[in-house]
Design an enzyme around this catalytic site. Structure first.
Site, PDB file in Angstrom:
ATOM      1  N   ALA A  60     -18.518 -97.103  12.340  1.00 30.72           N
ATOM      2  CA  ALA A  60     -19.563 -97.453  11.369  1.00 30.72           C
ATOM      3  C   ALA A  60     -19.729 -98.967  11.221  1.00 30.72           C
ATOM      4  O   ALA A  60     -20.086 -99.456  10.159  1.00 30.72           O
ATOM      5  CB  ALA A  60     -19.269 -96.817  10.003  1.00 30.72           C
ATOM      6  N   ARG A  61     -19.476 -99.678  12.303  1.00 27.47           N
ATOM      7  CA  ARG A  61     -19.641-101.138  12.347  1.00 27.47           C
ATOM      8  C   ARG A  61     -18.736-101.889  11.381  1.00 27.47           C
ATOM      9  O   ARG A  61     -18.960-103.058  11.089  1.00 27.47           O
ATOM     10  CB  ARG A  61     -21.108-101.533  12.099  1.00 27.47           C
ATOM     11  CG  ARG A  61     -22.003-100.995  13.186  1.00 27.47           C
ATOM     12  CD  ARG A  61     -23.424-101.461  13.065  1.00 27.47           C
ATOM     13  NE  ARG A  61     -24.239-100.747  14.042  1.00 27.47           N
ATOM     14  CZ  ARG A  61     -24.412-101.133  15.292  1.00 27.47           C
ATOM     15  NH1 ARG A  61     -23.858-102.238  15.724  1.00 27.47           N
ATOM     16  NH2 ARG A  61     -25.165-100.443  16.119  1.00 27.47           N
ATOM     17  N   LEU A  62     -17.729-101.209  10.864  1.00 24.33           N
ATOM     18  CA  LEU A  62     -16.789-101.900   9.966  1.00 24.33           C
ATOM     19  C   LEU A  62     -15.659-102.478  10.819  1.00 24.33           C
ATOM     20  O   LEU A  62     -14.494-102.100  10.691  1.00 24.33           O
ATOM     21  CB  LEU A  62     -16.268-100.946   8.890  1.00 24.33           C
ATOM     22  CG  LEU A  62     -17.365-100.439   7.955  1.00 24.33           C
ATOM     23  CD1 LEU A  62     -16.795 -99.475   6.913  1.00 24.33           C
ATOM     24  CD2 LEU A  62     -18.054-101.599   7.245  1.00 24.33           C
TER      25      LEU A  62
END
Ligand SMILES: Cc1cc2nc3c(=O)[nH]c(=O)nc-3n(C[C@H](O)[C@H](O)[C@H](O)COP(=O)(O)O)c2cc1C
Length: 197
Positions: free
Chosen positions: A175-177
């Site tokens: 999730a692009r974290l």
């Protein structure tokens, strides 16, 4: 991933990640992008191969008279980037580049295949060639010159060493974290900070 998991010394972390990248896929795990800049601040980038650490610096080899060599002569600040797709990890280095000691370059050159040694003599790296035949003729001339004897290292060819002032580790997450940690060299040691992805 946390700062504690990575540890306080970026070169130790890098060696760990590099070993994992090589174990997963040895093909081109050692390929890194080297960015240099001219004295006018014009950047250029190309791939070179990582040749290990020497006294806290990352080593690579090249022609000292190439475009990158001319950049580094006038502006020693450069950057190196690894990206290992199988691990989805990136490591960035920034710092000053120096020529490797002659003894380092001699011993690296002596261990190379003879064809690579001849190639180092034959290539006027980054200069214009009229044709492929010109390159082949230069290789034949170098082979004739050193026929029956060991090939010495050309003075215009050898190692470079980038001593990092800044290192950044990037680890792809869901999730692009993504996790990012920067290491900045301070008088007292390395300052470690988590960065926003
Ligand atoms: C996978 C790969 C590895 C390379 N390794 C080196 C290297 O270790 N040293 C080098 O001088 N050039 C290497 N090259 C060639 C450089 O990318 C570049 O073309 C050459 O050094 C000339 O760059 P310059 O004109 O900017 O100086 C490699 C290219 C590739 C694609």
């Amino acid at each position: 991933m946390s700062q504690e998991t990575l540890g306080p010394d970026p070169l130790t972390v890098f060696e760990h990640w590099f070993a994992e990248a090589q174990a997963l896929d040895p093909r081109f795990a050692d390929a890194m992008t080297l960015a240099t800049a001219s004295p006018q601040g014009r950047p250029s980038a190309r791939t070179v191969l990582y040749k290990g650490l020497d006294r806290g610096a990352l080593c690579f080899v090249s022609n000292y008279q190439s475009s990158k060599g001319q950049d580094l002569e006038q502006n020693p600040y450069a950057a190196l980037v690894f990206y290992w797709s199988g691990l989805n990890r990136q490591v960035r280095f920034e710092g000053r580049v120096r020529r490797a000691p002659a003894a380092w370059s001699d011993s690296y050159f002596a261990a190379r295949a003879r064809s690579s040694q001849i190639g180092a003599w034959a290539s006027t790296q980054s200069q214009v060639l009229a044709s492929r035949e010109e390159l082949e003729a230069r290789i034949a001339a170098a082979e004739a010159r050193f026929s029956g004897q060991p090939v010495p290292r050309p003075e215009f060819w050898g190692g470079y060493q980038l001593e990092p002032e800044r290192v950044e580790f990037w680890l792809g997450q869901d999730a692009r974290l993504h996790d990012r940690f920067s290491y900045d060299r301070r008088e007292s040691g390395w300052l470690v900070q988590r960065l926003s992805p």
